[in-house]
Design an enzyme around this catalytic site. Structure first.
Site, PDB file in Angstrom:
ATOM      1  N   LYS A 128       0.109  14.474   0.932  1.00 30.05           N
ATOM      2  CA  LYS A 128      -1.223  14.776   0.400  1.00 30.05           C
ATOM      3  C   LYS A 128      -1.402  16.280   0.157  1.00 30.05           C
ATOM      4  CE  LYS A 128      -3.453  10.680   2.517  1.00 30.05           C
ATOM      5  NZ  LYS A 128      -4.313  10.025   1.522  1.00 30.05           N
ATOM      6  N   THR A 132      -8.777   6.374  -2.590  1.00 33.07           N
ATOM      7  CA  THR A 132     -10.140   5.895  -2.874  1.00 33.07           C
ATOM      8  C   THR A 132     -11.115   7.046  -2.675  1.00 33.07           C
ATOM      9  OG1 THR A 132     -10.240   5.077  -0.604  1.00 33.07           O
ATOM     10  CG2 THR A 132      -9.816   3.453  -2.348  1.00 33.07           C
ATOM     11  N   HIS A 134       0.793  -1.232   0.000  1.00 26.18           N
ATOM     12  CA  HIS A 134       0.000   0.000   0.000  1.00 26.18           C
ATOM     13  C   HIS A 134       0.817   1.269   0.000  1.00 26.18           C
ATOM     14  CE1 HIS A 134      -4.173  -1.373   0.548  1.00 26.18           C
ATOM     15  NE2 HIS A 134      -3.626  -2.413   1.148  1.00 26.18           N
ATOM     16  N   LYS A 176     -14.628   8.100  -4.764  1.00 23.56           N
ATOM     17  CA  LYS A 176     -15.941   8.407  -4.191  1.00 23.56           C
ATOM     18  C   LYS A 176     -16.443   9.753  -4.715  1.00 23.56           C
ATOM     19  CE  LYS A 176     -14.255   6.340   0.092  1.00 23.56           C
ATOM     20  NZ  LYS A 176     -13.622   6.711   1.386  1.00 23.56           N
ATOM     21  N   LYS A 229      -9.221  13.836   3.779  1.00 24.60           N
ATOM     22  CA  LYS A 229      -8.287  12.717   3.846  1.00 24.60           C
ATOM     23  C   LYS A 229      -7.378  12.951   5.040  1.00 24.60           C
ATOM     24  CE  LYS A 229      -7.060  13.814  -0.428  1.00 24.60           C
ATOM     25  NZ  LYS A 229      -7.093  12.486  -1.031  1.00 24.60           N
ATOM     26  N   ARG A 230      -6.610  11.948   5.421  1.00 21.56           N
ATOM     27  CA  ARG A 230      -5.649  12.167   6.495  1.00 21.56           C
ATOM     28  C   ARG A 230      -4.734  13.339   6.142  1.00 21.56           C
ATOM     29  NH1 ARG A 230      -5.529   8.333  10.810  1.00 21.56           N
ATOM     30  NH2 ARG A 230      -3.659   9.443  11.470  1.00 21.56           N
TER      31      ARG A 230
HETATM   32  C1  LIG Z   1     -12.324   6.925   1.680  1.00 16.01           C
HETATM   33  C2  LIG Z   1     -11.871   7.379   2.999  1.00 16.01           C
HETATM   34  C3  LIG Z   1     -10.516   7.651   3.221  1.00 16.01           C
HETATM   35  C4  LIG Z   1      -9.471   7.553   2.133  1.00 16.01           C
HETATM   36  O1  LIG Z   1      -9.364   8.815   1.501  1.00 16.01           O
HETATM   37  P1  LIG Z   1      -8.140   9.170   0.538  1.00 16.01           P
HETATM   38  O2  LIG Z   1      -8.529  10.484  -0.049  1.00 16.01           O
HETATM   39  O3  LIG Z   1      -8.089   8.090  -0.506  1.00 16.01           O
HETATM   40  O4  LIG Z   1      -6.929   9.235   1.363  1.00 16.01           O
HETATM   41  C5  LIG Z   1     -10.125   8.076   4.474  1.00 16.01           C
HETATM   42  N1  LIG Z   1     -11.015   8.227   5.472  1.00 16.01           N
HETATM   43  C6  LIG Z   1     -12.331   7.995   5.287  1.00 16.01           C
HETATM   44  C7  LIG Z   1     -13.269   8.214   6.421  1.00 16.01           C
HETATM   45  C8  LIG Z   1     -12.802   7.553   4.053  1.00 16.01           C
HETATM   46  O5  LIG Z   1     -14.106   7.301   3.893  1.00 16.01           O
END
Ligand SMILES: *Cc1c(COP(=O)(O)O)cnc(C)c1O
Length: 797
Positions: A540, A642, A356, A646, A534-535
């Site tokens: 990022k 991911t 990952h 979404k 995101k984190r």
């Molecule tokens: C999908 C999701 C992530 C992953 O987000 P990235 O933008 O791909 O880092 C992190 N936290 C939550 C709560 C999510 O639903």
């Protein structure tokens, strides 16, 4: 047969079941029941309906002698379950009706459920999406993980700074699970290894029990249900009566405290590894319990241990369960009389490993002395694996090196298949971290681009768009998401466009109402909602976004009568508690928000909001309301992402770099529907060789220089010149993540976004083209890929 026939349900039945559970399971009279009681009763009534499909699936797997997939993951970021279940059972309307008849608002009850936050971010959420898809595809599978007492911490802001408190989802009973006290394994640590009659004998110094808790995971339309089995650590001896009798009441509880520590809390950091003893124990704890459990099932079904690989596929979600290889070898050699060569061969046939990350600080390694102390037998087995690997391939890659046990190398060498999670990432895995192992084991590395479940990330979270899609192309897309391409025929249709905008507008209103209630912030819903969730991590690049925000603020102030496109910039995300720079970035965003939101000159054009405690439930509100998706990581650093999927699926075009799955998203939705900017991964690598690049980039950018000057001058920190010296120092002196180099390009691309957004028809077409093009990113497609290419597992249909 419809799903309702299958589970024998009408709204009346459901209402009766809820009342019965309220009375008999919860012990409450309707007149005194709290929202919490109603939620418990509703959940139990729904759970009842999952049990039949669950039993039927287990029976079919057993009778058909089907191969099972075991998905080992340290994290499952599940979120709430009520809606997951009502949607998969297709009983949402019934649940609404039943609750209404009982005088309750279903949607209020749903909101009362705490998130099961047993994960940090993308990796844990991927595991949750995979569980949904495995059940939807009717692939017999178990998810194996840890039943943490405390999930991911709750985030608060105090004066703009992140603080953390412990999360407590298990303070109340988790109604979806079934405790399995009879399924328990002894898990050992420490001690020494002796030899008896040529056999190794591990004499451990510490033992805890791994005790199983099962949650059924039902797939789309209840065709199939699998099990998520989470392990809780318990003491083998509950209570030390001897200490108690001596009057040592604290000491009497010691065995329990010690054992329970192991499943007490989720480590809140997903990008660095600390080499902590407790973490290693957690990893071995759940991996060993899972391996013992699958071996017991294999034996119970009467199969020969020599046929294990015909019945079992084990997938390692990252290296956290990489000890599965040595553990399986240990059990085969020490308990089942395999030779080492036979055991290594068998383990490899069963194991797949998903990588990952390429970030060096995130690649797990353990100090060899710590590892050998906690797992002495496994340490010896790893030395043997390493010897055989070197003898077989002539490779000079070692698992144990410079006093560390490297889990990536261990997982790679012990798996028959290693996969990356996007096309770009898989290529980089071959070129970088596993370059030499790829040469030693050609064709072992595959790609399986991540996906998301459309049931949760469109059908459930976006009822407005769900309705429009079904009205336009009919049903069936929920489990065959590539059918969304049928929307392409309607992209220029004015009435479709209008309905598409209406759906987005409904979702933006919903978000605005949510934020008003939660933090008393009023949003301008006619503005573009520009979202980065995101984190918080340097790679990022939330700081790139906030620096661009400041530059835009400057431009608006310089020319308040310009033709500006109103924007609301929305941030969401947590920083690891020990990650100082990420916490500075959070504070900067909050400081900038406080300044900008109070500026009467720019107020109508620019607003910055950062709701605290981003989690799955918040994502479900933010994502459908988004107009623009920020996916601006330094190229080569985001394995897949991911969140990007979404947002695009929900009609939010991306502004992004050529990184992770962005590359494939752009191919699928069309380059004309994606705002691309920035250095490529190869250019980023080149740029880093160019000494002094960041200072030069800053000096050649008047906008960026001005912004950094304002931060240094205390414009956002009440005159405090030092508050952000860490960020500034980093940007001028290191800037490994190339924020300065991408800044001008990003700023210019944002102005292009502004211009396109003003062309309502063009923008709507772009947003809808994103929805239409994203079908390939269903996790159903991803799971089919794993099943065919890695597991040799079949759908039972
Ligand atoms: C999908 C999701 C992530 C992953 O987000 P990235 O933008 O791909 O880092 C992190 N936290 C939550 C709560 C999510 O639903």
């Amino acid at each position: 047969m419809t799903v309702h026939d299958k589970i024998a349900l009408t709204a009346d039945d459901l209402q009766g079941d809820i009342s019965r559970h309220l009375k008999l399971s919860i012990g409450k009279d309707a007149s005194h029941a709290s929202l919490h009681d109603w939620r418990m009763a509703l959940s139990l009534a729904l759970r009842d309906r999952v049990v039949e499909p669950w039993f039927a699936s287990t029976r079919k797997t057993y009778d058909g002698k089907h191969k099972r997939v075991y998905y080992l993951s340290m994290e499952f970021l599940i979120g709430r379950l009520i809606e997951d279940v009502t949607i998969n059972l297709q009983v949402e309307d019934m649940a609404v009706e039943a609750m209404k008849a009982l005088g309750q608002d279903y949607y209020e009850v749903v909101k009362e459920e705490p998130d099961a936050a047993l994960g940090n971010g993308g990796l844990g959420r991927l595991a949750a999406c995979f569980m949904d898809s495995l059940a939807t595809l009717a692939i017999p599978a178990y998810g194996y993980g840890i039943r943490y007492e405390h999930g991911l911490f709750e985030q608060h802001f105090e004066n703009g700074q992140q603080t953390e408190t412990a999360e407590g989802w298990l303070a109340q009973s988790h109604v979806w699970e079934f405790e399995r006290p009879e399924v328990a394994y002894k898990i050992h640590f420490g001690g020494y290894v002796s030899e008896e009659n040529g056999k190794a004998n591990w004499n451990p110094s510490e033992t805890v029990l791994a005790s199983a808790y099962d949650t059924p995971v039902v797939g789309w339309q209840a065709k199939w249900a699998n099990t998520l089995r989470l392990w809780a650590a318990k003491p083998i001896k509950l209570f030390d009566l001897e200490s108690f009798n001596r009057g040592d009441y604290v000491g009497a509880n010691a065995p329990e405290r010690l054992a329970r520590t192991i499943s007490r809390v989720l480590y809140p950091d997903d990008t660095t590894t600390e080499g902590k003893e407790l973490r290693l124990k957690q990893e071995y704890f759940f991996t060993s319990a899972s391996i013992k459990d699958l071996l017991r099932r294999h034996d119970y079904e009467g199969y020969d241990i020599r046929d294990l690989h015909d019945h079992v596929a084990i997938q390692l979600n990252d290296t956290h369960p990489a000890i599965a290889g040595p553990e399986l070898i240990r059990l085969l050699v020490d308990k089942h009389d395999f030779s080492f060569d036979e055991a290594i061969d068998m383990a490899r046939k069963c194991l797949g490993y998903t990588n990952h990350t390429l970030l060096p600080e995130a690649l797990e390694k353990w100090p060899a002395d710590l590892f050998a102390r906690i797992l002495p037998r496994h340490y010896r087995i790893i030395e043997i694996i390493q010897d055989r690997h070197i003898a077989a391939t002539g490779s000079d890659i070692r698992i144990i090196e410079h006093g560390n046990v490297k889990m990536g190398e261990l997982a790679f060498i012990m798996a028959h298949s290693v996969n990356g999670v996007s096309a770009l990432h898989s290529d980089l895995v071959k070129e970088t971290v596993f370059h030499d192992l790829n040469a030693a084991y050609p064709n072992r590395i595959l790609n399986q681009t991540n996906g998301i479940t459309p049931r949760r990330w469109l059908y459930s979270c976006n009822p407005a768009l769900r309705g429009l899609i079904t009205d336009t192309i009919g049903t069936g897309w929920e489990s065959d998401l590539e059918r969304l391409t049928d929307l392409n025929a309607h992209l220029d249709d004015a009435s479709f466009q209008e309905a598409y905008r209406a759906a987005k507008s409904t979702n933006k209103d919903r978000l605005a109402a949510w934020l008003q209630e939660r933090s008393d912030v009023t949003l301008d819903t006619s503005a573009m909602f520009d979202i980065q969730i995101k984190r918080i991590h340097e790679y990022k690049r939330q700081h790139l976004n906030i620096l661009e925000t400041i530059a835009l603020w400057n431009d608006i102030r310089d020319n308040p009568n310009g033709n500006w496109t109103p924007r609301v910039k929305i941030f969401g995300g947590k920083a690891a508690p020990g990650y100082a720079l990420a916490k500075s970035i959070i504070r900067l965003i909050n400081d900038v928000a406080a300044t900008i939101n109070n500026d009467p000159i720019t107020r109508e054009f620019l607003q910055v909001v950062y709701p605290e405690n981003y989690n799955v439930s918040m994502a479900e509100i933010l994502i459908p309301a988004s107009d623009l998706s920020e996916q601006i990581s330094t190229a080569g650093k985001e394995a897949s992402g991911t969140g990007n999927m979404k947002l695009s699926l929900n009609g939010s075009p991306t502004i992004g770099t050529l990184d992770g799955a962005n590359v494939e998203i752009r191919e699928h939705v069309g380059a004309e529907n994606f705002f691309l900017f920035g250095l490529t991964a190869a250019e980023a690598t080149e740029k880093r060789k160019d000494h002094g690049y960041s200072r030069r980039a800053i000096e050649s950018s008047p906008k960026l220089s001005r912004v950094l000057g304002q931060i240094a001058g205390g414009v956002f920190s009440n005159g405090d010149h030092h508050r952000y010296s860490d960020i500034l120092h980093n940007l001028y002196e290191h800037d490994y993540f190339l924020v300065s180099c991408d800044f001008d390009n990003y700023f210019a691309k944002q102005r292009e976004v502004d211009a396109v957004y003003q062309d309502v028809t063009r923008w709507t077409r772009m947003a809808a083209a994103n929805t239409a093009g994203m079908g390939w990113f269903s996790s159903d497609r991803t799971i089919r890929g794993y099943a065919d290419d890695i597991w040799g597992a079949k759908s039972v249909e």
